[in-house]
Design an enzyme around this catalytic site. Structure first.
Site, PDB file in Angstrom:
ATOM      1  N   LYS A  37       0.546  -1.151   0.496  1.00 53.86           N
ATOM      2  CA  LYS A  37      -0.012   0.073  -0.001  1.00 53.86           C
ATOM      3  C   LYS A  37       1.008   1.446   0.025  1.00 53.86           C
ATOM      4  O   LYS A  37       2.366   0.643   0.174  1.00 53.86           O
ATOM      5  CB  LYS A  37      -0.772   0.013   1.378  1.00 53.86           C
ATOM      6  CG  LYS A  37      -0.236  -0.299   3.063  1.00 53.86           C
ATOM      7  CD  LYS A  37      -1.390  -0.456   3.552  1.00 53.86           C
ATOM      8  CE  LYS A  37      -0.191  -0.390   4.899  1.00 53.86           C
ATOM      9  NZ  LYS A  37      -1.434  -0.616   5.789  1.00 53.86           N
ATOM     10  N   ARG A 133     -10.550  -0.688  14.253  1.00 50.82           N
ATOM     11  CA  ARG A 133     -10.416  -0.206  12.638  1.00 50.82           C
ATOM     12  C   ARG A 133     -11.695  -0.237  12.151  1.00 50.82           C
ATOM     13  O   ARG A 133     -12.878   0.586  12.321  1.00 50.82           O
ATOM     14  CB  ARG A 133      -9.792   0.242  12.377  1.00 50.82           C
ATOM     15  CG  ARG A 133      -8.680   0.797  11.953  1.00 50.82           C
ATOM     16  CD  ARG A 133      -8.075   1.085  11.012  1.00 50.82           C
ATOM     17  NE  ARG A 133      -7.164   0.013  10.744  1.00 50.82           N
ATOM     18  CZ  ARG A 133      -5.825  -0.583  10.140  1.00 50.82           C
ATOM     19  NH1 ARG A 133      -4.870   0.832  10.132  1.00 50.82           N
ATOM     20  NH2 ARG A 133      -5.081  -1.469   9.324  1.00 50.82           N
ATOM     21  N   TYR A 264      18.575  27.609  11.017  1.00 48.33           N
ATOM     22  CA  TYR A 264      16.854  28.834  11.335  1.00 48.33           C
ATOM     23  C   TYR A 264      17.450  28.547  12.990  1.00 48.33           C
ATOM     24  O   TYR A 264      17.459  27.407  13.738  1.00 48.33           O
ATOM     25  CB  TYR A 264      15.652  27.828  11.034  1.00 48.33           C
ATOM     26  CG  TYR A 264      16.273  29.293   9.685  1.00 48.33           C
ATOM     27  CD1 TYR A 264      15.282  30.106   9.344  1.00 48.33           C
ATOM     28  CD2 TYR A 264      15.989  27.221   9.109  1.00 48.33           C
ATOM     29  CE1 TYR A 264      15.101  30.279   7.342  1.00 48.33           C
ATOM     30  CE2 TYR A 264      16.282  28.045   6.991  1.00 48.33           C
ATOM     31  CZ  TYR A 264      15.373  29.209   6.839  1.00 48.33           C
ATOM     32  OH  TYR A 264      15.109  29.289   5.941  1.00 48.33           O
ATOM     33  N   MET A 312      14.476  23.315   5.406  1.00 54.50           N
ATOM     34  CA  MET A 312      13.830  22.539   4.533  1.00 54.50           C
ATOM     35  C   MET A 312      14.759  22.205   3.565  1.00 54.50           C
ATOM     36  O   MET A 312      14.265  20.628   2.689  1.00 54.50           O
ATOM     37  CB  MET A 312      12.795  23.665   3.070  1.00 54.50           C
ATOM     38  CG  MET A 312      12.079  22.969   2.732  1.00 54.50           C
ATOM     39  SD  MET A 312      10.496  23.879   1.096  1.00 54.50           S
ATOM     40  CE  MET A 312       9.882  24.816   2.758  1.00 54.50           C
TER      41      MET A 312
HETATM   42  C1  PLP Z   1      -4.136  -5.031   7.401  1.00 57.52           C
HETATM   43  C2  PLP Z   1      -2.899  -5.650   7.779  1.00 57.52           C
HETATM   44  N1  PLP Z   1      -2.506  -5.965   7.217  1.00 57.52           N
HETATM   45  C3  PLP Z   1      -1.069  -6.249   7.466  1.00 57.52           C
HETATM   46  C4  PLP Z   1      -0.706  -5.418   7.091  1.00 57.52           C
HETATM   47  C5  PLP Z   1       0.911  -5.303   6.752  1.00 57.52           C
HETATM   48  O1  PLP Z   1       1.307  -4.643   8.127  1.00 57.52           O
HETATM   49  P1  PLP Z   1       3.626  -4.821   8.503  1.00 57.52           P
HETATM   50  O2  PLP Z   1       3.868  -3.877   7.760  1.00 57.52           O
HETATM   51  O3  PLP Z   1       3.081  -3.957   9.606  1.00 57.52           O
HETATM   52  O4  PLP Z   1       3.951  -6.074   7.965  1.00 57.52           O
HETATM   53  C6  PLP Z   1      -0.863  -4.100   7.150  1.00 57.52           C
HETATM   54  C7  PLP Z   1      -0.323  -2.398   7.401  1.00 57.52           C
HETATM   55  O5  PLP Z   1      -0.970  -2.124   8.244  1.00 57.52           O
HETATM   56  C8  PLP Z   1      -2.083  -3.640   7.299  1.00 57.52           C
HETATM   57  O6  PLP Z   1      -2.739  -2.764   7.408  1.00 57.52           O
END
Ligand code: PLP
Length: 376
Positions: A37, A133, A264, A312
């Site tokens: 993701k 969640r 800064y 930055m």
């Molecule tokens: C439902 C779910 N499974 C697995 C993972 C993978 O997590 P990790 O990167 O800690 O292995 C995530 C990521 O947050 C997740 O949302």
């Protein structure tokens, strides 16, 4: 026309492949779903996915539809992990994305759309055993799932749940989640409902809870471990290497007189005449502001402490311990990564910033070029 980036992230695909192989070896015979993701945690989904497919990844987990569609042509199972929006369902069904069922309403929408398109959509039930969640609450799961499996157009292939504190080795909370999940599986089995895909383990669980990669589980889902990073707490059963090196260049070198304020806020004043370098990376590139006066970088094998506040685009570092002949303008600087004792880890940055590895890895700036070192 575009010039060479001043800051770049080297992503070592060979190390990625080796990390995958180590994870697969530990969880064997379970399948590994690579969680890619947010553009593979910001590292670039395409090259990461290609490498993992060659290494033997079972499939991919993502957060949202665009991420899923970007992987749909890999031919591997692609699964949205947490929730699907009603507006995303038509395209998701059309593309054959595996969808999460988190309540009866969403199941009915997926069912209706699948029937409309003349398709059967693979779905997996997400059970909330303690994440708080999304998901069907464990106490409601048996009744709710018993109804949903009767809907047309759905192939309810799997069931899964997620851990919020699996980095805490041996935590009762996590064991409690596993017990709740087993109870759901048993209750459904008693009604004749079983699944081809059953999973709970994320990276933390693989490192801390071996029961999560044994029967009845069939898959694990891992993201952060593929990149060689871990939560700051808990065991590290897996011996993995970071895939990342963040580099920039020296822009200028000067010897400044005692009493000079740096950066800064004038948060650092030189106590003596000091040779310093300005390096071309700052918080816009992902250097945490928290490294100000606390972090360090590596120039040609020498640790150089950060002086003053990170800006930055620039950071000033001390060359006090670097021989004059050892550094010149244009030289490479390692901000993060490196080899053996001469390295700065993602976890070190995370600790300095008071965060976790995930936020560090996801925070490299958009102008940071991604360069991939080949897997073979
Ligand atoms: C439902 C779910 N499974 C697995 C993972 C993978 O997590 P990790 O990167 O800690 O292995 C995530 C990521 O947050 C997740 O949302």
């Amino acid at each position: 026309m575009s010039a060479e980036s001043r800051v770049w992230l080297e992503i070592n695909l060979k190390t990625l492949k080796e990390n995958f192989n180590k994870i697969q070896a530990v969880v064997e015979p379970l399948h590994v779903v690579a969680v890619l993701k947010a553009n593979a945690y910001g590292l670039g989904v395409k090259p990461i996915a290609e490498t993992l497919i060659k290494a033997g990844a079972y499939g991919f987990g993502v957060a949202e539809l665009n991420e899923a569609l970007s992987l749909a042509d890999t031919g591997k199972p692609v699964q949205m992990l947490s929730g699907v929006l009603p507006s995303e369902i038509p395209d998701a069904v059309n593309a054959g994305i595996i969808l999460p069922i988190i309540d009866k309403e969403i199941a009915e929408l997926i069912s209706r759309e699948s029937v409309r398109q003349g398709k059967v959509t693979e779905c997996q039930f997400k059970i909330d055993t303690g994440m708080g969640r999304v998901g069907i609450l464990a106490k409601d799961a048996i009744e709710t799932i018993s109804e949903i499996v009767k809907l047309p157009g759905l192939d309810c292939s799997g069931i899964y749940s997620h851990f919020p504190v699996a980095y805490k080795t041996g935590s009762e909370y996590t064991y409690g989640q596993i017990e709740k999940f087993y109870a759901v599986l048993d209750g459904l089995k008693a009604r004749g409902i079983t699944f081809r895909k059953v999973h709970m383990a994320n990276s933390d669980a693989i490192n801390n809870f071996s029961t999560t990669y044994a029967r009845p589980f069939t898959h694990v889902r891992t993201g952060i471990n593929l990149h060689g990073s871990f939560d700051n707490e808990g065991q590290r059963n897996l011996k993995l290497e970071s895939v990342l090196t963040l580099k920039t260049r020296v822009v200028g070198i000067r010897t400044l007189p005692a009493g000079t304020n740096i950066g800064y806020g004038c948060t650092y004043t030189l106590l003596k005449d000091t040779r310093v370098a300005a390096i071309s990376a700052g918080y816009a590139d992902g250097l945490p502001l928290a490294l100000s006066n606390r972090g360090y970088v590596l120039i040609n094998g020498y640790f150089c402490p950060v002086l003053g506040r990170i800006s930055m685009d620039y950071t000033t570092v001390s060359l006090e311990d670097v021989p004059e002949s050892a550094v010149k303008r244009g030289d490479e600087v390692i901000c993060l990564g490196g080899e053996g004792l001469k390295s700065i880890s993602v976890e070190t940055w995370a600790q300095l910033k008071g965060t976790h590895a995930y936020e560090i890895i996801c925070s490299f700036g958009t102008r940071v070029a991604r360069k991939y070192l080949p897997a073979d």
